[in-house]
Write a protein that holds these residues in place. Structure first.
Motif, mmCIF file in Angstrom:
data_model
loop_
_atom_site.group_PDB
_atom_site.id
_atom_site.type_symbol
_atom_site.label_atom_id
_atom_site.label_comp_id
_atom_site.label_asym_id
_atom_site.label_seq_id
_atom_site.Cartn_x
_atom_site.Cartn_y
_atom_site.Cartn_z
ATOM 1 N N SER A 31 -5.060 7.702 -5.640
ATOM 2 C CA SER A 31 -3.892 7.782 -6.526
ATOM 3 C C SER A 31 -4.286 8.472 -7.820
ATOM 4 N N MET A 45 -5.752 -5.904 0.234
ATOM 5 C CA MET A 45 -6.015 -4.598 -0.374
ATOM 6 C C MET A 45 -7.012 -4.748 -1.508
ATOM 7 N N GLU A 46 -7.871 -3.757 -1.644
ATOM 8 C CA GLU A 46 -8.833 -3.723 -2.743
ATOM 9 C C GLU A 46 -8.803 -2.335 -3.368
ATOM 10 N N GLU A 47 -8.886 -2.304 -4.700
ATOM 11 C CA GLU A 47 -8.805 -1.046 -5.431
ATOM 12 C C GLU A 47 -10.003 -0.883 -6.347
ATOM 13 N N ALA A 89 -6.827 -0.707 2.266
ATOM 14 C CA ALA A 89 -5.994 -1.826 2.717
ATOM 15 C C ALA A 89 -6.294 -2.129 4.177
ATOM 16 N N LEU A 143 2.405 2.940 -3.189
ATOM 17 C CA LEU A 143 1.597 3.758 -4.093
ATOM 18 C C LEU A 143 2.002 5.223 -4.060
ATOM 19 N N PHE A 159 0.835 -1.208 0.000
ATOM 20 C CA PHE A 159 0.000 0.000 0.000
ATOM 21 C C PHE A 159 0.868 1.256 0.000
ATOM 22 N N LEU A 185 -15.360 -0.381 -0.936
ATOM 23 C CA LEU A 185 -14.162 -1.217 -0.972
ATOM 24 C C LEU A 185 -14.129 -2.044 0.306
ATOM 25 N N GLN A 235 -7.830 6.803 -8.748
ATOM 26 C CA GLN A 235 -8.183 5.475 -8.277
ATOM 27 C C GLN A 235 -8.190 5.461 -6.746
ATOM 28 N N SER A 283 -8.054 3.267 -3.135
ATOM 29 C CA SER A 283 -7.476 2.033 -2.608
ATOM 30 C C SER A 283 -7.790 1.939 -1.122
#
Length: 326
Positions: A298, A262-264, A245, A149, A146, A279, A241, A243
């Motif tokens: 991000s 983690m999911e994005e 975590a 990023l 994470f 998320l 985007q 994210s």
């Protein structure tokens, strides 16, 4: 000292320009280098003698007790037009973000700090400092995918400082023996992994977040939004985007013990309205370890249909938004 060096530098440069041969120029440079280093050594030694005489004690004894370094230094800024890097005797010349600097090695030996009763406080501070740094490294390792990023060269130091506050919040253990206790981990909440882009100054929406320890699932709900209004996009960004975590970390085991998920979201255009999103990163259920939920945004730039991270993530905002202490 800076005025004298500046004036000398101007005179030397004027004289160097009127010299006719390369060998003469090299000789002048060597001479200037010799006088520059000699003058700097004398200034540093004079400063040490002045401090020692004023305090009637070794110059390093005037430092606070919490000093944890076994090697102490005096640092100076290089003002000459001749910039040095490397080591000459006890002087080290190096380049930093603040310019060219010089420091002199000195201080108390490590063996004395380890045995002398006068340095008991220092030994205690060193022990807790090392314990905080080890816990911070374990925390970074758990969230490494994470953290990558974004980009912040001073993040490690800031996290070490925050973890030191966690150690000092221990009201049970003796000084020098204080630990990272789960009940004090709330101090880490809100920590930002990029000091150049805080989440609160980048995304202006209210996030809903939760952690369900029984299922091991976390949830971050993002409302529908207008990116042009609620996202402070950096120049050149075309897409963004989200994210989320979730990590569990054991700060007390000898070996590293942590879990990470983690999911994005999809990469979304900044020019279009954004729909509500959820998320839900998920770990194994029923863990007894503390859980950390992190969230970030991000930015990307689209070129010929491909999305490239904007400036290697320098503008990405990532933060800890919720902690379940366990």
């Amino acid at each position: 000292m800076a005025t004298k060096i500046s004036a000398t530098s101007m005179t030397f440069k004027t004289y160097l320009r009127i010299s006719r041969s390369k060998s003469e120029q090299k000789g002048l440079l060597r001479t200037a280098l010799f006088y520059f280093t000699t003058h700097l050594c004398r200034c540093q030694r004079r400063r040490i003698r002045q401090v020692s005489k004023a305090k009637r004690a070794p110059w390093y004894s005037t430092l606070p007790e919490r000093t944890s370094a076994s090697i102490l230094t005096i640092m100076a800024q290089q003002k000459s037009f001749i910039k040095l890097e490397g080591r000459i005797g006890d002087l080290t010349f190096y380049k930093t973000q603040n310019g060219y600097q010089t420091r002199e090695k000195g201080g108390v030996s490590a063996s004395r700090i380890a045995t002398d009763p006068k340095f008991q406080r220092t030994r205690e501070n060193n022990a807790e400092f090392g314990r905080a740094n080890a816990a911070a490294k374990r925390f970074r390792d758990a969230l490494r995918a994470f953290i990558q990023l974004t980009s912040d060269a001073k993040m490690t130091n800031r996290l070490n400082s925050r973890m030191s506050r966690v150690v000092k919040a221990d009201t049970v253990s003796d000084r020098g023996e204080r630990q990272v206790l789960n009940e004090n981990l709330g101090i880490l909440n809100g920590f930002g992994f990029n000091s150049a882009a805080s989440l609160s100054n980048t995304l202006f929406v209210k996030l809903e977040s939760s952690i369900d320890r029984s299922t091991g699932a976390a949830l971050v709900s993002i409302p529908a939004l207008n990116p042009k209004v609620v996202i402070a996009k950096p120049e050149g960004a075309t897409h963004y985007q989200f994210s989320a975590a979730l990590a569990s970390v054991n700060f007390h085991s000898e070996e590293a013990e942590f879990s990470f998920a983690m999911e994005e979201s999809d990469v979304l255009p900044l020019a279009d309205l954004g729909e509500a999103l959820e998320l839900a990163p998920t770990l194994a259920p029923e863990t007894e370890l503390p859980l950390f939920l992190a969230f970030g945004i991000s930015f990307y730039q689209e070129v010929n249909g491909k999305h490239y991270p904007l400036n290697n993530g320098a503008y990405n905002a990532l933060s800890i938004i919720k902690i379940d202490k366990g």
